[in-house]
Design a protein around this motif. Structure first.
Motif, PDB file in Angstrom:
ATOM      1  N   UNK A 155     -36.399  27.369  87.382  1.00  0.00           N
ATOM      2  CA  UNK A 155     -37.371  26.905  88.376  1.00  0.00           C
ATOM      3  C   UNK A 155     -38.817  27.207  88.002  1.00  0.00           C
ATOM      4  N   UNK A 156     -39.025  28.289  87.263  1.00  0.00           N
ATOM      5  CA  UNK A 156     -40.392  28.681  86.915  1.00  0.00           C
ATOM      6  C   UNK A 156     -41.069  27.685  85.985  1.00  0.00           C
ATOM      7  N   UNK A 157     -40.287  26.848  85.305  1.00  0.00           N
ATOM      8  CA  UNK A 157     -40.867  25.843  84.407  1.00  0.00           C
ATOM      9  C   UNK A 157     -40.668  24.414  84.917  1.00  0.00           C
ATOM     10  N   UNK A 158     -40.127  24.258  86.138  1.00  0.00           N
ATOM     11  CA  UNK A 158     -39.836  22.928  86.680  1.00  0.00           C
ATOM     12  C   UNK A 158     -41.109  22.099  86.806  1.00  0.00           C
ATOM     13  N   UNK A 159     -41.002  20.827  86.478  1.00  0.00           N
ATOM     14  CA  UNK A 159     -42.146  19.928  86.591  1.00  0.00           C
ATOM     15  C   UNK A 159     -42.392  19.478  88.026  1.00  0.00           C
ATOM     16  N   UNK A 160     -41.358  19.599  88.871  1.00  0.00           N
ATOM     17  CA  UNK A 160     -41.472  19.182  90.272  1.00  0.00           C
ATOM     18  C   UNK A 160     -40.751  20.195  91.157  1.00  0.00           C
ATOM     19  N   UNK A 161     -41.405  20.693  92.175  1.00  0.00           N
ATOM     20  CA  UNK A 161     -40.797  21.478  93.260  1.00  0.00           C
ATOM     21  C   UNK A 161     -39.971  22.669  92.785  1.00  0.00           C
ATOM     22  N   UNK A 162     -40.473  23.413  91.832  1.00  0.00           N
ATOM     23  CA  UNK A 162     -39.751  24.588  91.363  1.00  0.00           C
ATOM     24  C   UNK A 162     -39.581  25.654  92.428  1.00  0.00           C
ATOM     25  N   UNK A 163     -40.536  25.762  93.359  1.00  0.00           N
ATOM     26  CA  UNK A 163     -40.486  26.814  94.378  1.00  0.00           C
ATOM     27  C   UNK A 163     -39.295  26.676  95.323  1.00  0.00           C
ATOM     28  N   UNK A 164     -38.723  25.488  95.420  1.00  0.00           N
ATOM     29  CA  UNK A 164     -37.607  25.283  96.339  1.00  0.00           C
ATOM     30  C   UNK A 164     -36.266  25.122  95.627  1.00  0.00           C
ATOM     31  N   UNK A 165     -36.255  25.211  94.313  1.00  0.00           N
ATOM     32  CA  UNK A 165     -35.019  25.001  93.553  1.00  0.00           C
ATOM     33  C   UNK A 165     -34.154  26.253  93.576  1.00  0.00           C
TER      34      UNK A 165
END
Length: 349
Positions: A306-316
């Motif tokens: 999640x820390x490297x997600x391009x979209x909505x990492x905070x909710x993954x």
């Protein structure tokens, strides 16, 4: 007015009803479900009464519907519907089951998507979600991989056996998305994109329709009516949070919308706590609430990093949060009379 065809009605029976309606200047919109066909009539009600449609072969009943959303209303369809997604291993979404949908908010790479899909499957998910096209608030944000993303989702389906749910944002892309996906998602920003709604209604695939962030329940159901009017009753509604004055969460999950809609419409209703909260720590509590209030399923974001997600990492979800959700999905639906969607028998074809 709505004409309900008998389960054994033939194509000739349906065509006969359509022809009679058109003879008096009316329009007939045919929506074929798994069990029976429904025909919505638009035009002069008095002239329709003079046709004596109930006497035609294959007609089970004729209803005058007061709700503005005639095809998705429970007035003529008192039993709630089940929508089946996929072909090789079709998955039900409906009143008897609880369906767990999970996967990455955005498809970034093959490895990332496959890892997220395996995480979702291990947690008990029976459908994979993933975005190949991403409608973003900023034109400079990641917009998705497009067709390349669809091909990655197809590979994830091949390796896991799970049907794919993905969003379509433009009516011009409906055909190519329908070629790759098992279920087409219409997102909150497109709930009132009537051209897109009509296009997905003609696509021949189940549709997941998210509620607009400022939409009333009636507006949401009218959007579903656009899809149904073009021949597709396989629509699943998704409550994903509405915009309110409260800034503690991204949106406010309108949990009351689930029983309100179920009392009004026969369509299945699921919740999206990920996009409602925008915070992974609230996803499990909101999912529990959704199960308790009678939601037919839940759709959540999963990402291996999640820390490297391009979209909505905070909710993954990942690791302990995903395990907690898996436990809730495994244990709680049975307490409200639900069966895991993977355990429900597939109807005979």
């Amino acid at each position: 007015m709505v004409v309900v065809m008998a389960p054994g009605a033939t194509e000739e029976d349906v065509a006969r009803v359509v022809a009679r309606v058109e003879e008096v200047g009316g329009e007939a919109f045919v929506s074929a479900g798994v069990v029976r066909t429904i025909i919505g009539l638009v035009g002069d009600i008095d002239s329709f009464h003079g046709l004596n449609l109930r006497a035609l072969p294959g007609v089970a009943d004729v209803h005058r519907i007061s709700d503005p959303y005639k095809l998705v209303s429970r007035q003529h369809h008192p039993e709630r519907s089940t929508v089946w997604v996929g072909t090789d291993r079709p998955v039900p979404i409906g009143p008897d089951t609880f369906t767990f949908i999970a996967g990455p908010c955005a498809v970034e790479t093959l490895d990332q998507t496959l890892e997220a899909a395996r995480m979702a499957q291990a947690a008990g998910a029976t459908l994979i979600r993933g975005g190949a096209y991403k409608p973003r608030t900023s034109p400079y944000a990641f917009q998705g991989l497009g067709v390349a993303g669809l091909e990655i989702l197809v590979e994830a389906r091949r390796q896991t056996g799970l049907p794919v749910v993905t969003e379509v944002v433009d009516a011009r892309d409906v055909e190519v998305v329908a070629e790759h996906a098992d279920m087409l998602q219409v997102g909150t920003r497109n709930m009132a994109n009537f051209g897109l709604l009509q296009a997905v209604g003609r696509a021949g695939k189940p549709v997941l329709l998210k509620r607009g962030m400022t939409a009333t329940i009636e507006e949401w159901l009218m959007a579903a009516e656009y899809i149904a009017q073009r021949g597709n009753l396989d629509v699943v509604l998704c409550e994903r949070g509405i915009r309110t004055f409260e800034p503690a969460t991204r949106n406010t999950l309108d949990i009351s919308a689930v029983p309100v809609v179920q009392a009004t419409s026969h369509l299945p209703v699921i919740i999206d706590p990920s996009h409602a909260a925008g915070r992974k720590d609230l996803i499990v509590p909101l999912s529990r609430a959704g199960i308790a209030v009678g939601a037919d399923g839940v759709i959540v974001d999963v990402h291996p990093h999640p820390e490297t997600a391009l979209v909505d990492g905070a909710q993954a979800l990942v690791d302990s949060d995903l395990r907690a959700l898996a436990q809730a999905v495994r244990q709680l639906p049975g307490m409200v009379g639900r069966v895991d969607a993977s355990q429900w028998p597939v109807p005979a074809r």
